[in-house]
Design an enzyme around this catalytic site. Sequence first.
Site, PDB file in Angstrom:
ATOM      1  N   PRO A  24     -32.007  54.321 -12.797  1.00  0.00           N
ATOM      2  CA  PRO A  24     -31.976  54.210 -11.222  1.00  0.00           C
ATOM      3  C   PRO A  24     -30.699  55.117 -10.730  1.00  0.00           C
ATOM      4  O   PRO A  24     -29.594  54.455 -11.258  1.00  0.00           O
ATOM      5  CB  PRO A  24     -32.005  52.606 -10.712  1.00  0.00           C
ATOM      6  CG  PRO A  24     -31.462  51.935 -12.146  1.00  0.00           C
ATOM      7  CD  PRO A  24     -31.728  52.684 -13.251  1.00  0.00           C
ATOM      8  N   SER A  26     -28.379  55.759  -7.546  1.00  0.00           N
ATOM      9  CA  SER A  26     -28.295  55.484  -6.252  1.00  0.00           C
ATOM     10  C   SER A  26     -28.211  56.952  -5.295  1.00  0.00           C
ATOM     11  O   SER A  26     -27.478  57.968  -5.638  1.00  0.00           O
ATOM     12  CB  SER A  26     -27.034  54.723  -5.838  1.00  0.00           C
ATOM     13  OG  SER A  26     -26.901  53.568  -6.271  1.00  0.00           O
ATOM     14  N   GLN A  80     -35.329  48.604  -8.903  1.00  0.00           N
ATOM     15  CA  GLN A  80     -33.713  47.658  -9.398  1.00  0.00           C
ATOM     16  C   GLN A  80     -33.515  46.859  -7.954  1.00  0.00           C
ATOM     17  O   GLN A  80     -33.339  47.534  -6.954  1.00  0.00           O
ATOM     18  CB  GLN A  80     -32.760  48.520  -9.638  1.00  0.00           C
ATOM     19  CG  GLN A  80     -31.359  47.921 -10.486  1.00  0.00           C
ATOM     20  CD  GLN A  80     -30.671  48.805 -10.939  1.00  0.00           C
ATOM     21  OE1 GLN A  80     -29.688  49.335 -10.122  1.00  0.00           O
ATOM     22  NE2 GLN A  80     -30.450  48.999 -12.110  1.00  0.00           N
ATOM     23  N   CYS A 110     -23.098  47.496 -11.149  1.00  0.00           N
ATOM     24  CA  CYS A 110     -22.734  48.776 -10.129  1.00  0.00           C
ATOM     25  C   CYS A 110     -21.331  48.553 -10.074  1.00  0.00           C
ATOM     26  O   CYS A 110     -20.724  47.625  -9.512  1.00  0.00           O
ATOM     27  CB  CYS A 110     -23.447  48.578  -8.925  1.00  0.00           C
ATOM     28  SG  CYS A 110     -22.817  49.764  -7.614  1.00  0.00           S
ATOM     29  N   LYS A 151     -29.558  45.201 -15.964  1.00  0.00           N
ATOM     30  CA  LYS A 151     -28.418  46.341 -16.373  1.00  0.00           C
ATOM     31  C   LYS A 151     -27.002  45.666 -16.317  1.00  0.00           C
ATOM     32  O   LYS A 151     -26.536  44.884 -15.359  1.00  0.00           O
ATOM     33  CB  LYS A 151     -28.383  47.567 -14.935  1.00  0.00           C
ATOM     34  CG  LYS A 151     -27.462  48.598 -15.132  1.00  0.00           C
ATOM     35  CD  LYS A 151     -27.760  49.544 -16.422  1.00  0.00           C
ATOM     36  CE  LYS A 151     -26.484  50.519 -16.523  1.00  0.00           C
ATOM     37  NZ  LYS A 151     -26.741  51.517 -15.172  1.00  0.00           N
ATOM     38  N   GLY A 223     -24.692  56.097 -20.565  1.00  0.00           N
ATOM     39  CA  GLY A 223     -23.452  56.778 -20.795  1.00  0.00           C
ATOM     40  C   GLY A 223     -23.200  57.962 -21.435  1.00  0.00           C
ATOM     41  O   GLY A 223     -23.242  58.111 -22.714  1.00  0.00           O
ATOM     42  N   ASP A 224     -22.850  59.116 -20.739  1.00  0.00           N
ATOM     43  CA  ASP A 224     -22.327  60.546 -21.304  1.00  0.00           C
ATOM     44  C   ASP A 224     -23.265  61.115 -21.985  1.00  0.00           C
ATOM     45  O   ASP A 224     -23.378  61.504 -23.175  1.00  0.00           O
ATOM     46  CB  ASP A 224     -21.086  60.267 -22.095  1.00  0.00           C
ATOM     47  CG  ASP A 224     -20.029  59.501 -21.598  1.00  0.00           C
ATOM     48  OD1 ASP A 224     -20.023  59.833 -20.098  1.00  0.00           O
ATOM     49  OD2 ASP A 224     -19.072  59.150 -21.996  1.00  0.00           O
ATOM     50  N   ARG A 247     -26.706  60.520 -14.961  1.00  0.00           N
ATOM     51  CA  ARG A 247     -26.303  61.796 -14.232  1.00  0.00           C
ATOM     52  C   ARG A 247     -26.896  63.060 -14.952  1.00  0.00           C
ATOM     53  O   ARG A 247     -26.745  63.903 -14.228  1.00  0.00           O
ATOM     54  CB  ARG A 247     -24.667  61.470 -14.437  1.00  0.00           C
ATOM     55  CG  ARG A 247     -24.090  60.493 -13.545  1.00  0.00           C
ATOM     56  CD  ARG A 247     -22.563  60.226 -13.474  1.00  0.00           C
ATOM     57  NE  ARG A 247     -22.043  59.648 -14.921  1.00  0.00           N
ATOM     58  CZ  ARG A 247     -21.191  60.156 -15.469  1.00  0.00           C
ATOM     59  NH1 ARG A 247     -20.064  60.823 -14.942  1.00  0.00           N
ATOM     60  NH2 ARG A 247     -20.732  59.841 -16.837  1.00  0.00           N
TER      61      ARG A 247
END
Length: 355
Positions: A24, A26, A80, A110, A151, A223-224, A247
């Site tokens: 998810p 934002s 979520q 978050c 999460k 992550g990454d 991302r």
Amino acid sequence: MKAPLFPQLKVGSLTLGTPVIQAPLSGYSDAPMRRLARKFGASFALCEVFLDQFVLEVSKRSKSRFYLDVRDSDKPAGAQLMGSSSDEFVSAALRLVELGFDLVDLNFACPVKKVVGKSRGGYLVSDPARAIEIAKRVREALPSEIPVTVKLRKGFDETESSRESFWRLLDGLLDVGINGVALHGRTVLQRYQGKADWNFVRDVKEHIAVKRNLPQVPLLGCGDLFSEDVVVQRMRESGVDGVALARGIIGNPWLFARVKALLEGRPVPPPPTIQEQKETIVEHFRAVLDLYGEKRGATIMRKFGVAYSKLHPESEKLRMEFVTCKTAKGWFEILDKYYAQDERPINQPISETAP
């Protein structure tokens, strides 16, 4: 073709397939983005995080279609939730299931200051009792065939007391029957600074599968994750059951196809040509226009345009054009101007800091 490197991902009653999902995001993971992710190989895609109060309010209004639209082709579909009250979490979760969602994910991760300041999101990592109560009540309220997942981040900060709170929270969540966990290897206070700690992710996987003897509860790492090689490397090193890409796939849905190919033992497809990029952007933009209308759609698409521009040889010029574009006509003019050729661009990796 070689045998798959990892088994299919299963979460509760759902068999999702390739162990790579869209997290998810934002402001990003609306219906057009989720459908594009599924097309390129994500086995599952989650809506952007919804505040529990927002779900209860918006579901009564016509604009709910912007956020809560679930089609047969989207299923299984996940959403979520974020909040601080167990009563509102339960009411919102039940409403999401009524609307056709097949999985409810609880956001206890978050790191945004205004979220944490209202005792939501990542704050709940520091308040295990409240977080466990929320999870317990949601799990008890929903039908058993609807998975409830969580999460998490590795803690609120790097202190020993925060680490102890994390393990207390994790064990409490497992005790109440949570069906899966997604773990970002940073603390809440880190936000997106520094590197994600995949050694900690590995420790959590061992705890769930070995110490708690719950191998049926999948752990997804986050992550990454910006390239297919890194994704597979992190999966192998940590032993996770899957990954949630975030991302790294904004403006780069092709990453799903590349990861999936590598996991399935197939040749990894080359980076998209200019023409392939254009075709995908046009498909994405038309879906945005169909959902939001021209005025709102052209504005919403700007942030995606900025992300897509990172794969283009004239990235900075294209980025500025997308930022200032306000109409659908202008969008198609930009695409005709910058995506007319059909040469394969230099493979530019998505920046780890954006967006």
